[in-house]
Design a protein around this motif. Structure first.
Motif, PDB file in Angstrom:
ATOM      1  N   ASP A 100      77.123  70.952   5.699  1.00 23.36           N
ATOM      2  CA  ASP A 100      76.772  71.470   7.030  1.00 23.36           C
ATOM      3  C   ASP A 100      77.895  72.365   7.554  1.00 23.36           C
ATOM      4  OD1 ASP A 100      74.347  70.187   6.992  1.00 23.36           O
ATOM      5  OD2 ASP A 100      74.869  68.636   8.456  1.00 23.36           O
ATOM      6  N   VAL A 101      79.136  71.933   7.356  1.00 25.88           N
ATOM      7  CA  VAL A 101      80.262  72.737   7.836  1.00 25.88           C
ATOM      8  C   VAL A 101      80.347  74.040   7.031  1.00 25.88           C
ATOM      9  CG1 VAL A 101      82.768  72.845   8.168  1.00 25.88           C
ATOM     10  CG2 VAL A 101      81.556  70.675   8.541  1.00 25.88           C
ATOM     11  N   LEU A 102      80.302  73.920   5.712  1.00 24.79           N
ATOM     12  CA  LEU A 102      80.521  75.101   4.864  1.00 24.79           C
ATOM     13  C   LEU A 102      79.362  76.101   4.917  1.00 24.79           C
ATOM     14  CD1 LEU A 102      82.120  73.494   1.670  1.00 24.79           C
ATOM     15  CD2 LEU A 102      83.263  74.500   3.632  1.00 24.79           C
ATOM     16  N   MET A 103      78.158  75.598   5.102  1.00 27.06           N
ATOM     17  CA  MET A 103      77.002  76.508   5.137  1.00 27.06           C
ATOM     18  C   MET A 103      76.737  77.039   6.541  1.00 27.06           C
ATOM     19  SD  MET A 103      76.041  76.658   1.987  1.00 27.06           S
ATOM     20  CE  MET A 103      74.552  77.624   2.118  1.00 27.06           C
ATOM     21  N   ASN A 104      76.914  76.179   7.559  1.00 28.45           N
ATOM     22  CA  ASN A 104      76.591  76.599   8.933  1.00 28.45           C
ATOM     23  C   ASN A 104      77.802  77.120   9.692  1.00 28.45           C
ATOM     24  OD1 ASN A 104      73.959  75.755   8.435  1.00 28.45           O
ATOM     25  ND2 ASN A 104      74.318  73.714   9.277  1.00 28.45           N
ATOM     26  N   GLY A 105      78.994  76.910   9.131  1.00 25.17           N
ATOM     27  CA  GLY A 105      80.198  77.445   9.764  1.00 25.17           C
ATOM     28  C   GLY A 105      80.680  76.655  10.973  1.00 25.17           C
ATOM     29  N   LYS A 106      80.173  75.461  11.152  1.00 21.67           N
ATOM     30  CA  LYS A 106      80.672  74.638  12.268  1.00 21.67           C
ATOM     31  C   LYS A 106      80.391  73.162  12.001  1.00 21.67           C
ATOM     32  CE  LYS A 106      76.550  75.031  14.973  1.00 21.67           C
ATOM     33  NZ  LYS A 106      75.558  75.494  15.592  1.00 21.67           N
ATOM     34  N   TYR A 107      81.128  72.318  12.706  1.00 20.06           N
ATOM     35  CA  TYR A 107      80.926  70.882  12.546  1.00 20.06           C
ATOM     36  C   TYR A 107      79.580  70.478  13.147  1.00 20.06           C
ATOM     37  CZ  TYR A 107      85.466  69.561  10.677  1.00 20.06           C
ATOM     38  OH  TYR A 107      86.536  69.381   9.848  1.00 20.06           O
ATOM     39  N   PRO A 108      78.838  69.601  12.460  1.00 19.15           N
ATOM     40  CA  PRO A 108      77.561  69.160  13.013  1.00 19.15           C
ATOM     41  C   PRO A 108      77.747  68.187  14.181  1.00 19.15           C
ATOM     42  CG  PRO A 108      77.998  68.072  10.919  1.00 19.15           C
ATOM     43  CD  PRO A 108      79.101  69.053  11.123  1.00 19.15           C
ATOM     44  N   TYR A 109      76.759  68.149  15.068  1.00 19.82           N
ATOM     45  CA  TYR A 109      76.806  67.323  16.293  1.00 19.82           C
ATOM     46  C   TYR A 109      77.110  65.853  16.002  1.00 19.82           C
ATOM     47  CZ  TYR A 109      72.305  65.468  14.873  1.00 19.82           C
ATOM     48  OH  TYR A 109      71.328  64.829  14.149  1.00 19.82           O
ATOM     49  N   TYR A 110      76.593  65.343  14.849  1.00 22.60           N
ATOM     50  CA  TYR A 110      76.698  63.901  14.615  1.00 22.60           C
ATOM     51  C   TYR A 110      78.110  63.453  14.272  1.00 22.60           C
ATOM     52  CZ  TYR A 110      75.980  65.635   9.825  1.00 22.60           C
ATOM     53  OH  TYR A 110      76.068  66.329   8.646  1.00 22.60           O
ATOM     54  N   MET A 111      79.014  64.413  13.999  1.00 23.05           N
ATOM     55  CA  MET A 111      80.389  64.002  13.676  1.00 23.05           C
ATOM     56  C   MET A 111      81.192  63.648  14.924  1.00 23.05           C
ATOM     57  SD  MET A 111      80.387  63.774  10.513  1.00 23.05           S
ATOM     58  CE  MET A 111      82.073  63.344  10.074  1.00 23.05           C
ATOM     59  N   THR A 112      80.785  64.158  16.078  1.00 19.98           N
ATOM     60  CA  THR A 112      81.556  63.868  17.301  1.00 19.98           C
ATOM     61  C   THR A 112      81.565  62.354  17.580  1.00 19.98           C
ATOM     62  OG1 THR A 112      80.954  66.045  18.079  1.00 19.98           O
ATOM     63  CG2 THR A 112      81.860  64.528  19.725  1.00 19.98           C
ATOM     64  N   PRO A 113      80.392  61.697  17.650  1.00 11.34           N
ATOM     65  CA  PRO A 113      80.440  60.232  17.870  1.00 11.34           C
ATOM     66  C   PRO A 113      81.086  59.485  16.705  1.00 11.34           C
ATOM     67  CG  PRO A 113      78.170  60.990  17.536  1.00 11.34           C
ATOM     68  CD  PRO A 113      79.017  62.214  17.671  1.00 11.34           C
ATOM     69  N   PHE A 114      80.901  60.009  15.493  1.00 13.84           N
ATOM     70  CA  PHE A 114      81.492  59.336  14.328  1.00 13.84           C
ATOM     71  C   PHE A 114      83.021  59.358  14.435  1.00 13.84           C
ATOM     72  CE2 PHE A 114      83.265  59.182  10.075  1.00 13.84           C
ATOM     73  CZ  PHE A 114      82.540  58.154   9.472  1.00 13.84           C
ATOM     74  N   PHE A 115      83.582  60.506  14.761  1.00 18.14           N
ATOM     75  CA  PHE A 115      85.047  60.617  14.888  1.00 18.14           C
ATOM     76  C   PHE A 115      85.558  59.735  16.022  1.00 18.14           C
ATOM     77  CE2 PHE A 115      85.163  65.137  12.874  1.00 18.14           C
ATOM     78  CZ  PHE A 115      85.209  64.567  11.617  1.00 18.14           C
ATOM     79  N   LYS A 116      84.788  59.693  17.100  1.00 15.64           N
ATOM     80  CA  LYS A 116      85.205  58.880  18.243  1.00 15.64           C
ATOM     81  C   LYS A 116      85.247  57.406  17.830  1.00 15.64           C
ATOM     82  CE  LYS A 116      84.415  58.796  23.118  1.00 15.64           C
ATOM     83  NZ  LYS A 116      83.395  58.702  24.110  1.00 15.64           N
TER      84      LYS A 116
END
Ligand code: BG6
Length: 476
Positions: free
Chosen positions: A273-289
């Motif tokens: 998702d990062v490499l193809m879309n050029g940005k972190y996906p929404y679902y990583m924010t809660p995961f990182f938290k």
């Protein structure tokens, strides 16, 4: 069939050998062969201080299979001739970072390493065989691991750029498809691979902070590599690659399905998702938290990721996986443990064979990114028997190929997926990456070597060689 590439692949650590004192030691050189008892398959994946110290000790009693590979270094001409005879449209191989730059941070590469790869690039271009180049395939120079802590350090990005810039200058004209990082998502569930993170000891788990910072630094290196290539006018397209598992929920229970979606996001899609879309996906924010991960991530890096995403999507696929919320019998998969699927049979290593899962994965990958898709690894790892008259009757491998090729064609022609190639893994037998053994073979060419490095290392064509050759010809 026109416009479809049929290929084969090897990776430097598993194939080359040539551990002659010139090549620097890398992380794969530290992994000993351990006979498959007491879950040795996973025991070979520990990169602890103790494991490294033992590997560096010349008195060590262990056998280290990656140092010998299948002696590609000594057989490269013969192997390239076999690849030509097979009629491959495309050959995927990787460069060993530590063969070019033994410590990993030198300014000038080793000429012997350069000459070795010159032979491969020259042969392939002369014979019009397309090149898919894996710039790194798991092995990280040990010096970089011990001195800088592996990919969790941002310094790695600069060393990687020095390495890939040399490759661009020397062989940039020859490469058709670039892969900056093999199976980048395995850095999450198998951090000993690729990220070069050392574990304190076998009991202490990897820190999520280190794992995700390492992956982030690789994303940045990936984007910087694309930028550099564009600036240098390097031809060839850049791919993202992940290990794919085609997840199924064990039942129709809503909670099980949700769990499946979430595991699929983190284990499988996140890096792509990062490499193809050029940005972190929404679902990583809660995961990182949830996991207390705070990335060192600058605005400049954010912009780089956005501006230099990949051109095509690629993946490895060997078997499918099942997610269950209840206790259920388990089995192995590619670097993972999964739940048994009652509708499938498995290989001798427990990997659940599922050709339809390949069609499903092609659909999902294309649907997700809407970019051309390449299957850059697939095949059957099996025990083969060399008969007294030098034959290997591997009809099981031919069956595996046939059933998977049928599903690829359905994905292409019936589902309209833009899939442009198939690359068979370990086309010439190589050491298994997961379990460091020779018993588990993928090739259509047999190499006479055993788990301890005994054997003549002579090459023999298996029955699948003639089958694949004829198949490729029939598609022209
Ligand atoms: C992939 C790797 O994970 O699977 C290869 O990119 C590896 O390096 C392949 O060889 C098959 O796994 P194994 O453990 O059977 O060698």
């Amino acid at each position: 069939m026109k416009n479809f590439l049929w290929g084969g692949a090897t990776s430097s650590a598993q194939y080359e050998g040539g551990f002659d004192g010139r090549k620097g030691m890398d992380t794969q050189d530290c992994r000993p062969y351990l006979p498959r008892t007491n879950n040795a398959t996973t025991a070979t994946r520990l990169l602890t201080r103790q494991v490294i110290d033992e590997a560096k000790n010349i008195q060590s009693t262990y056998y280290y299979p990656f140092r010998k590979g299948t002696d590609g270094f000594g057989h490269v001409e013969e192997d390239l001739e076999l690849i030509k005879e097979l009629g491959l449209d495309i050959y995927r191989f990787s460069i060993s970072w530590a063969r070019l730059f033994p410590k990993g941070d030198e300014l000038v590469p080793d000429p012997v390493g350069v000459a070795y790869y010159d032979r491969i690039f020259n042969f392939l271009t002369q014979h019009h065989i397309k090149i898919f180049l894996s710039v790194t395939h798991y092995a990280v120079p040990l010096y970089l691991v011990e001195t800088y802590g592996g990919w969790k350090s941002k310094r790695m990005i600069d060393f990687y750029m020095r390495y890939i810039t040399f490759i661009f200058k020397r062989w940039g004209h020859a490469v058709d498809y670039w892969l900056p990082f093999n199976e980048i998502n395995t850095g999450f569930f198998s951090p000993f691979n690729g990220t070069g993170l050392i574990r304190e000891d076998a009991q202490t788990p990897y820190r999520y902070q280190d794992v995700f910072q390492s992956l982030h630094n690789q994303f940045v290196a990936n984007a910087r590599a694309i930028k550099q290539a564009r600036e240098m006018g390097i031809r060839g397209q850049f791919g993202a690659m992940i290990a794919c598992f085609c997840y199924y929920p064990m039942s129709a229970k809503p909670q099980e399905n949700l769990k499946m979606v979430q595991e699929e996001q983190i284990n499988q899609w996140f890096c792509a998702d990062v490499l193809m879309n050029g940005k972190y996906p929404y679902y990583m924010t809660p995961f990182f938290k949830k996991h207390d991960v705070a990335l060192e991530f600058s605005d400049e890096e954010r912009e780089l990721l956005q501006n230099y995403s990949c051109d095509f999507m690629s993946f490895s696929y060997y078997s499918s996986s099942v997610i269950s919320i209840d206790e259920a019998p388990k089995t192995a998969g590619n670097l993972v443990v999964t739940t048994k699927n009652p509708y499938l049979v498995a290989s001798e290593w427990g990997w659940q064979i599922d050709p339809v899962g390949l069609r499903t994965t092609l659909n999902k990958a294309y649907d997700r990114y809407q970019k051309p898709v390449l299957i850059c690894e697939n095949g059957l790892g099996a025990k083969d028997e060399l008969t007294a008259d030098g034959k290997v009757h591997d009809e099981y491998r031919i069956d595996y190929f046939k059933s998977h090729f049928d599903e690829i064609m359905k994905a292409k022609h019936e589902d309209n997926v833009d899939v442009f190639g198939y690359i068979a893994w370990g086309i010439i037998d190589i050491v298994s990456a997961g379990s460091c053994e020779m018993d588990k073979r993928y090739g259509v060419v047999y190499v006479d070597a055993d788990n301890y490095g005994n054997g003549t290392y002579k090459r023999y064509k298996k029955d699948s060689f003639a089958w694949y050759k004829q198949f490729i010809q029939s598609q022209k």
